[in-house]
Design a protein around this motif. Structure first.
Motif, PDB file in Angstrom:
ATOM      1  N   VAL A 322       0.806  -1.235   0.000  1.00  0.00           N
ATOM      2  CA  VAL A 322       0.000   0.000   0.000  1.00  0.00           C
ATOM      3  C   VAL A 322       0.836   1.281   0.000  1.00  0.00           C
ATOM      4  CG1 VAL A 322      -1.903  -1.163   1.199  1.00  0.00           C
ATOM      5  CG2 VAL A 322      -0.198   0.099   2.542  1.00  0.00           C
ATOM      6  N   GLY A 323       2.151   1.145  -0.040  1.00  0.00           N
ATOM      7  CA  GLY A 323       3.017   2.321   0.066  1.00  0.00           C
ATOM      8  C   GLY A 323       2.859   3.327  -1.055  1.00  0.00           C
ATOM      9  N   ASN A 324       2.355   2.904  -2.198  1.00  0.00           N
ATOM     10  CA  ASN A 324       2.139   3.854  -3.302  1.00  0.00           C
ATOM     11  C   ASN A 324       0.843   4.643  -3.139  1.00  0.00           C
ATOM     12  OD1 ASN A 324       4.513   3.163  -4.675  1.00  0.00           O
ATOM     13  ND2 ASN A 324       3.514   1.466  -5.748  1.00  0.00           N
ATOM     14  N   ASP A 325      -0.003   4.222  -2.214  1.00  0.00           N
ATOM     15  CA  ASP A 325      -1.326   4.830  -2.081  1.00  0.00           C
ATOM     16  C   ASP A 325      -1.507   5.642  -0.803  1.00  0.00           C
ATOM     17  OD1 ASP A 325      -2.273   3.545  -4.490  1.00  0.00           O
ATOM     18  OD2 ASP A 325      -2.282   1.680  -3.328  1.00  0.00           O
ATOM     19  N   THR A 326      -0.658   5.422   0.181  1.00  0.00           N
ATOM     20  CA  THR A 326      -0.738   6.203   1.417  1.00  0.00           C
ATOM     21  C   THR A 326       0.647   6.253   2.048  1.00  0.00           C
ATOM     22  OG1 THR A 326      -2.034   6.517   3.442  1.00  0.00           O
ATOM     23  CG2 THR A 326      -1.239   4.292   2.996  1.00  0.00           C
ATOM     24  N   GLU A 327       0.882   7.232   2.904  1.00  0.00           N
ATOM     25  CA  GLU A 327       2.175   7.334   3.572  1.00  0.00           C
ATOM     26  C   GLU A 327       2.255   6.320   4.701  1.00  0.00           C
ATOM     27  OE1 GLU A 327       3.669  11.059   4.914  1.00  0.00           O
ATOM     28  OE2 GLU A 327       3.388  12.054   2.980  1.00  0.00           O
ATOM     29  N   ILE A 328       3.422   5.679   4.805  1.00  0.00           N
ATOM     30  CA  ILE A 328       3.663   4.723   5.872  1.00  0.00           C
ATOM     31  C   ILE A 328       4.634   5.351   6.873  1.00  0.00           C
ATOM     32  CG2 ILE A 328       4.328   2.387   6.466  1.00  0.00           C
ATOM     33  CD1 ILE A 328       1.992   2.615   4.460  1.00  0.00           C
ATOM     34  N   HIS A 329       4.165   5.507   8.097  1.00  0.00           N
ATOM     35  CA  HIS A 329       5.010   5.989   9.186  1.00  0.00           C
ATOM     36  C   HIS A 329       5.277   4.831  10.137  1.00  0.00           C
ATOM     37  CE1 HIS A 329       3.208  10.321   8.585  1.00  0.00           C
ATOM     38  NE2 HIS A 329       3.717   9.814   7.481  1.00  0.00           N
ATOM     39  N   LEU A 330       6.227   5.011  11.055  1.00  0.00           N
ATOM     40  CA  LEU A 330       6.609   3.913  11.937  1.00  0.00           C
ATOM     41  C   LEU A 330       7.116   4.450  13.265  1.00  0.00           C
ATOM     42  CD1 LEU A 330       8.306   0.637  11.156  1.00  0.00           C
ATOM     43  CD2 LEU A 330       9.588   2.151  12.649  1.00  0.00           C
ATOM     44  N   ASP A 331       6.759   3.751  14.355  1.00  0.00           N
ATOM     45  CA  ASP A 331       7.402   4.021  15.637  1.00  0.00           C
ATOM     46  C   ASP A 331       7.624   2.708  16.368  1.00  0.00           C
ATOM     47  OD1 ASP A 331       5.111   3.238  17.093  1.00  0.00           O
ATOM     48  OD2 ASP A 331       4.443   5.282  17.459  1.00  0.00           O
ATOM     49  N   THR A 332       8.112   2.785  17.582  1.00  0.00           N
ATOM     50  CA  THR A 332       8.400   1.679  18.492  1.00  0.00           C
ATOM     51  C   THR A 332       9.828   1.154  18.295  1.00  0.00           C
ATOM     52  OG1 THR A 332       6.069   0.970  18.562  1.00  0.00           O
ATOM     53  CG2 THR A 332       7.705  -0.569  19.411  1.00  0.00           C
ATOM     54  N   GLY A 333      10.635   1.375  19.323  1.00  0.00           N
ATOM     55  CA  GLY A 333      11.968   0.794  19.362  1.00  0.00           C
ATOM     56  C   GLY A 333      13.084   1.669  18.833  1.00  0.00           C
ATOM     57  N   ILE A 334      12.776   2.858  18.334  1.00  0.00           N
ATOM     58  CA  ILE A 334      13.804   3.701  17.722  1.00  0.00           C
ATOM     59  C   ILE A 334      14.642   4.355  18.814  1.00  0.00           C
ATOM     60  CG2 ILE A 334      14.206   5.788  16.365  1.00  0.00           C
ATOM     61  CD1 ILE A 334      11.711   5.017  14.737  1.00  0.00           C
ATOM     62  N   MET A 335      15.941   4.077  18.800  1.00  0.00           N
ATOM     63  CA  MET A 335      16.860   4.626  19.797  1.00  0.00           C
ATOM     64  C   MET A 335      18.103   5.251  19.180  1.00  0.00           C
ATOM     65  SD  MET A 335      15.753   4.338  22.975  1.00  0.00           S
ATOM     66  CE  MET A 335      17.132   4.138  24.096  1.00  0.00           C
ATOM     67  N   SER A 336      18.161   5.330  17.871  1.00  0.00           N
ATOM     68  CA  SER A 336      19.322   5.953  17.232  1.00  0.00           C
ATOM     69  C   SER A 336      18.949   6.469  15.851  1.00  0.00           C
ATOM     70  CB  SER A 336      20.487   4.957  17.107  1.00  0.00           C
ATOM     71  OG  SER A 336      20.261   4.064  16.020  1.00  0.00           O
ATOM     72  N   GLY A 337      19.789   7.358  15.333  1.00  0.00           N
ATOM     73  CA  GLY A 337      19.588   7.840  13.977  1.00  0.00           C
ATOM     74  C   GLY A 337      19.747   6.747  12.948  1.00  0.00           C
ATOM     75  N   ALA A 338      20.591   5.754  13.240  1.00  0.00           N
ATOM     76  CA  ALA A 338      20.739   4.625  12.322  1.00  0.00           C
ATOM     77  C   ALA A 338      19.431   3.853  12.202  1.00  0.00           C
ATOM     78  CB  ALA A 338      21.862   3.706  12.798  1.00  0.00           C
ATOM     79  N   ASP A 339      18.667   3.759  13.301  1.00  0.00           N
ATOM     80  CA  ASP A 339      17.349   3.115  13.249  1.00  0.00           C
ATOM     81  C   ASP A 339      16.425   3.870  12.299  1.00  0.00           C
ATOM     82  OD1 ASP A 339      18.374   1.489  15.246  1.00  0.00           O
ATOM     83  OD2 ASP A 339      17.254   2.474  16.862  1.00  0.00           O
ATOM     84  N   VAL A 340      16.459   5.191  12.364  1.00  0.00           N
ATOM     85  CA  VAL A 340      15.633   6.020  11.476  1.00  0.00           C
ATOM     86  C   VAL A 340      16.024   5.784  10.025  1.00  0.00           C
ATOM     87  CG1 VAL A 340      15.033   8.386  10.838  1.00  0.00           C
ATOM     88  CG2 VAL A 340      15.271   7.770  13.264  1.00  0.00           C
ATOM     89  N   VAL A 341      17.320   5.774   9.753  1.00  0.00           N
ATOM     90  CA  VAL A 341      17.798   5.553   8.382  1.00  0.00           C
ATOM     91  C   VAL A 341      17.342   4.189   7.873  1.00  0.00           C
ATOM     92  CG1 VAL A 341      19.857   5.214   6.966  1.00  0.00           C
ATOM     93  CG2 VAL A 341      19.762   7.121   8.575  1.00  0.00           C
ATOM     94  N   ALA A 342      17.440   3.164   8.714  1.00  0.00           N
ATOM     95  CA  ALA A 342      17.026   1.821   8.291  1.00  0.00           C
ATOM     96  C   ALA A 342      15.540   1.786   7.962  1.00  0.00           C
ATOM     97  CB  ALA A 342      17.345   0.812   9.391  1.00  0.00           C
ATOM     98  N   ALA A 343      14.723   2.441   8.782  1.00  0.00           N
ATOM     99  CA  ALA A 343      13.283   2.462   8.526  1.00  0.00           C
ATOM    100  C   ALA A 343      12.958   3.179   7.230  1.00  0.00           C
ATOM    101  CB  ALA A 343      12.552   3.126   9.706  1.00  0.00           C
TER     102      ALA A 343
END
Length: 427
Positions: A322-343
């Protein structure tokens, strides 16, 4: 043989430059923090056990949170070499507008209980950094005060649908009138999760004074001074409450809310609508068909259903479908900028931080939130450059692999046949 000589004073001079000590204790503490985990350590030293555990803990055995963090650790990056990355940019577009980084501050409840500056510190820091700030229905600053603290930034309002629908929608109306641009409808809280740390600590609003809390407070006097000499805890959306957090949540949350209610809420809101708490692909598809502007893959930071799906593991499949039809956001477990980059590399358009922000807040108020954002930003930029990436849009699945630690156990054919036979018998 080693030839020795008397040292020349001119040779010693460059080695004898002493750094002036930092006299500001808060700045000294925050400057020493190099990671979000360092901020957590400072926060734990400075915050009484009950509010710290309320922030740090999750539901039941706390397996969901541990797995979510482990999932980010279980990745492998794939860098490209010999790329010009002198001017790597973290800017991106989220819900139709530009943000300076692909993360924002998640809605958190009872925030002034963790540190007296609360949501005002978070909102003003987010505005200064150019990232969104989300105010929780259970926040301890008013909708209007948060807007005043972040007058030109992006403010989002998070809604729990209450049993009292009129009061819920009165909040939505206030947020719209105050200029909030996005409504985060949280859908994973039909009832409160079992948060055992809070129960064991006798966590209540306001904090209860017992012999244990007094003893625990002795090495943390400034928290109590701040708590006792500032305005009593009030809430963004409810009158004062006396009782445990779980009791408050269970009196408020409406377990009957369904997709029809969500459609009705969406029709009342003039801005963007993001549904937070999505934990499977079928729900993501149904929400996308409804036309919501975004969905947030989240298990509520592990604070609701323990052993819930890991949002980071769900991400690739949901993005693919569904990523082409709506924005996908994410939370839970993020503790570093590298986690953000991976997501982001695996398709998330945006991420949100909760505990990472609160650790900074507890470690040093507004300056602590600034430091948390600064740490994450520097980690994002450094990770991007080491990957050979100049912009957020360049990140893609080829940059990261999710290594497999947990996988579903395969059912043996004979067992599967027996189960099918038993099901047929019941019918």
């Amino acid at each position: 043989m080693v030839q020795r000589r008397f040292p020349n004073p001119r040779d010693l001079a460059p080695l004898m430059q002493f750094k002036m000590p930092e006299l500001n204790g808060r700045k000294r503490r925050l400057d020493s923090a190099l990671t979000i985990y360092d901020l957590r350590d400072i926060a734990k030293r400075r915050t009484p056990k009950a509010p710290f555990d309320y922030t740090d803990g999750s539901a039941e055995s706390e397996i969901s949170l541990a797995r979510a963090r482990q999932a980010f650790e279980d990745i492998e990056f794939h860098p490209s070499i010999l790329r010009n990355v002198e001017n790597a940019s973290t800017h991106t577009e989220v819900l139709g507008d530009t943000v300076s980084m692909p993360f924002g501050i998640a809605p958190t409840g009872f925030t002034r209980m963790m540190q007296t500056e609360g949501e005002i510190a978070g909102a003003s820091a987010a505005g200064a950094a150019g990232i969104p700030f989300a105010l929780s229905t259970m926040g301890t600053s008013s909708i209007e005060d948060v807007k005043a603290a972040n007058p030109n930034g992006r403010n989002w309002f998070q809604l729990y649908m209450w049993k009292d629908r009129d009061r819920s929608m009165a909040l939505v109306d206030r947020a719209a009138k105050a200029g909030y641009d996005t409504l985060l409808v949280t859908v994973d809280v039909p009832v409160a999760g079992a948060r055992h740390r809070d129960k064991r600590n006798g966590m209540s609003i306001p904090p209860a004074l017992t012999p244990g809390t007094v003893i625990n407070a002795l090495p943390r006097p400034w928290w109590w001074i701040d708590f006792l000499t500032t305005e009593p805890l009030a809430f963004a959306s409810i009158d004062r409450w006396s009782g445990t957090v779980a009791e408050l949540l269970d009196t408020m949350f409406d377990p009957t809310v369904d997709f029809d209610d969500l459609a009705w809420i969406r029709d009342q809101w003039p801005g963007k609508v993001v549904v937070k708490g999505v934990q499977n692909l079928e729900d993501a598809k149904r929400l996308t068909a409804m036309g919501v502007d975004g969905i947030t893959l989240s298990n509520h930071g592990g604070r609701q259903l323990d052993r819930a799906p890991i949002p980071f593991h769900l991400l690739p499949e949901v993005v693919r479908e569904v990523g082409n039809d709506t924005e996908i956001h994410l939370d839970t477990g993020i503790m570093s900028g590298a986690d953000v980059v991976a997501a982001v590399a695996l398709g998330a358009k945006f991420t949100m931080i909760g505990r990472a922000y609160l650790y900074g807040l507890m470690a040093g108020g507004r300056e602590g939130v600034d430091r948390a954002i600064e740490i994450l930003q520097s980690e994002i930029v450094r990770t991007m450059k080491l990957l050979g990436v100049n912009s957020i849009d360049e990140l893609n699945p080829s940059h990261v692999t999710q290594l497999q630690r947990l996988s579903p156990r395969l059912v043996a054919p004979a067992t599967a046949a027996a189960a099918a036979k038993a099901t047929a018998k019941k019918k």
